[in-house]
Design an enzyme around this catalytic site. Structure first.
Site, mmCIF file in Angstrom:
data_model
loop_
_atom_site.group_PDB
_atom_site.id
_atom_site.type_symbol
_atom_site.label_atom_id
_atom_site.label_comp_id
_atom_site.label_asym_id
_atom_site.label_seq_id
_atom_site.Cartn_x
_atom_site.Cartn_y
_atom_site.Cartn_z
ATOM 1 C CD GLU A 41 25.679 24.492 101.461
ATOM 2 O OE1 GLU A 41 25.049 25.517 101.108
ATOM 3 O OE2 GLU A 41 25.746 24.116 102.644
ATOM 4 C CG LEU A 89 64.043 7.625 87.846
ATOM 5 C CD1 LEU A 89 62.723 7.872 87.154
ATOM 6 C CD2 LEU A 89 64.055 6.281 88.535
ATOM 7 C CD GLU A 121 55.051 4.397 89.802
ATOM 8 O OE1 GLU A 121 55.222 5.642 89.819
ATOM 9 O OE2 GLU A 121 55.434 3.661 90.725
ATOM 10 C CE LYS A 123 61.730 10.108 84.137
ATOM 11 N NZ LYS A 123 61.703 11.544 83.758
ATOM 12 C CE LYS A 305 58.782 4.274 90.589
ATOM 13 N NZ LYS A 305 57.908 5.196 91.358
ATOM 14 C CE LYS A 329 64.114 10.334 79.050
ATOM 15 N NZ LYS A 329 63.710 11.451 79.931
HETATM 16 N N1 LIG Z 1 58.241 11.682 87.037
HETATM 17 C C1 LIG Z 1 57.600 10.597 87.509
HETATM 18 O O1 LIG Z 1 56.434 10.367 87.205
HETATM 19 C C2 LIG Z 1 58.332 9.677 88.439
HETATM 20 C C3 LIG Z 1 59.629 10.013 88.838
HETATM 21 C C4 LIG Z 1 60.324 9.158 89.704
HETATM 22 C C5 LIG Z 1 61.676 9.451 90.148
HETATM 23 O O2 LIG Z 1 62.264 10.506 89.797
HETATM 24 C C6 LIG Z 1 62.321 8.478 91.011
HETATM 25 C C7 LIG Z 1 63.637 8.675 91.448
HETATM 26 C C8 LIG Z 1 64.199 7.702 92.268
HETATM 27 F F1 LIG Z 1 65.454 7.871 92.685
HETATM 28 C C9 LIG Z 1 63.504 6.562 92.660
HETATM 29 C C10 LIG Z 1 62.188 6.377 92.218
HETATM 30 C C11 LIG Z 1 61.614 7.318 91.392
HETATM 31 O O3 LIG Z 1 60.320 7.107 90.971
HETATM 32 C C12 LIG Z 1 59.693 7.973 90.150
HETATM 33 N N2 LIG Z 1 58.440 7.652 89.763
HETATM 34 C C13 LIG Z 1 57.743 8.473 88.931
HETATM 35 N N3 LIG Z 1 56.482 8.101 88.562
#
Ligand SMILES: NC(=O)c1cc2c(=O)c3cc(F)ccc3oc2nc1N
Length: 346
Positions: A41, A89, A121, A123, A305, A329
């Site tokens: 479809e 970051l 969140e 990365k 954040k 990290k």
């Molecule tokens: N790779 C990622 O999943 C990811 C990367 C960034 C960033 O690089 C990033 C860089 C900034 F200057 C500010 C917020 C950010 O937030 C972010 N948030 C994410 N979830």
């Protein structure tokens, strides 16, 4: 009376309906993973729209699903200046370093930082891109580049089904007007990465070392048909707009992510609103120990954040790094380390 070339209003309405139906079906299939339209479809409606657009080219709009793959290969990639620089970051490699990050932010912006809490969140380990939308329609897509100047890769980004060509109003959230830039990560799922490398071995082509390189390489192709053949996906994570325009309809990072999802932008799973840094520590260790191994995409850590946008603006950035966000990290992914080792032996 309508001009001789203008298509009858009924056909324009039919084209608009088809675009809407096809985009919704695409969103359900690729983003929500719950298709409601059978493939046959979908194809029939798609062909009907293509025919309409062929007979009346003025009906061919930039947000039409027929315009995802098609641009001719370019010679070299043109440059794009980001509205707001895409910063990098800073890294926290331990809970102690994460706590030190919080202390610095509290010294600068006061106890509100702790009181307001954090959004945590995944990365995503892919290639950062910036999508410019005007009145909800995708007009430019660019790589991060050096953070200030990226490369225009719009035709390549339009081939990624996760990226809406038009932002929708849903759940009572209006579609955005004016200019805004949505930042996010283009990535290649592990399952599709291995499949693609298998095919490359069969074809005698060099394999990619990891999904991040595969995604970045696919993005920078001069021929969008090659990009379209690569299994790329997208998660959005931030929105910026020129300061002089009306403020966006959210006040925190958490609401920003909810708004992105309401507009039809995929947002990574397993995110958490944390009231304290201890909650962040616990969430990050749960992700590293138990969630990471189940994900079908590479992550190299988490991003923490300060939640209120007001405090983010107050904290600003130092050098090329935001003070209001930091990467927590994780240890490098074993699979990637092994693969790199094998590559070296060869
Ligand atoms: N790779 C990622 O999943 C990811 C990367 C960034 C960033 O690089 C990033 C860089 C900034 F200057 C500010 C917020 C950010 O937030 C972010 N948030 C994410 N979830």
């Amino acid at each position: 009376a309508s001009s001789p070339t203008a298509p009858p209003a009924a056909l324009a309405a039919r084209a608009a309906t088809l675009r809407e139906q096809l985009e919704r079906a695409s969103h359900e299939y690729y983003v929500l993973d719950r298709p409601s339209l059978a493939d046959a479809e979908y194809d029939r409606l798609f062909r009907e729209l293509q025919t309409l657009e062929a007979e009346h080219p003025s009906l061919r709009t930039p947000d039409s699903p027929t315009q995802r793959v098609g641009a001719e290969p370019q010679s070299a990639l043109p440059k794009h200046q980001h509205l707001v620089p895409m910063l990098s970051l800073g890294n926290a490699f331990s809970d102690e370093e994460l706590t030190a990050w919080e202390e610095r932010a509290v010294r600068l912006a006061g106890e509100d930082v702790r009181r307001a809490g954090y959004t945590a969140e995944l990365k995503i380990d892919g290639a950062a891109v910036s999508l410019t939308y005007e009145d909800g329609v995708l007009v430019t897509g660019a790589t991060r580049g050096n953070g200030t100047i990226g490369e225009v890769v719009t035709p390549n980004l339009r081939t990624i089904r996760d990226i809406p060509l038009r932002l929708h109003a849903t759940n009572g959230v209006p579609a955005p007007t004016g200019v805004l830039e949505i930042r996010g990560e283009v990535y290649m799922p592990f399952s599709r990465f291995e499949q693609m490398n298998e095919a490359r071995v069969q074809a005698g082509e060099p394999v990619f070392a990891n999904p991040r390189n595969a995604a970045a390489g696919a993005l920078r192709q001069l021929d969008p048909r090659i990009t379209a053949s690569r299994p790329l996906r997208f998660f959005g994570y931030s929105v910026v707009r020129p300061a002089h325009l009306a403020p966006l309809p959210f006040r925190t990072q958490w609401e920003l992510l909810e708004t992105l999802a309401a507009w039809g932008i995929p947002v990574a799973p397993s995110r958490k609103r944390c009231d304290t840094l201890d909650e962040v520590h616990a969430w990050a260790s749960e992700i590293e120990r138990n969630v990471r191994a189940q994900l079908d995409f590479a992550i190299d850590g988490a991003v923490v954040k300060v939640d209120p946008l007001r405090l983010q603006a107050e904290l600003g950035d130092v050098g090329r790094e935001p003070r209001w966000a930091v990467a927590r990290k994780f240890a490098p992914d074993i699979a990637e380390t092994t693969l790199t080792a094998i590559e070296v032996n060869i």
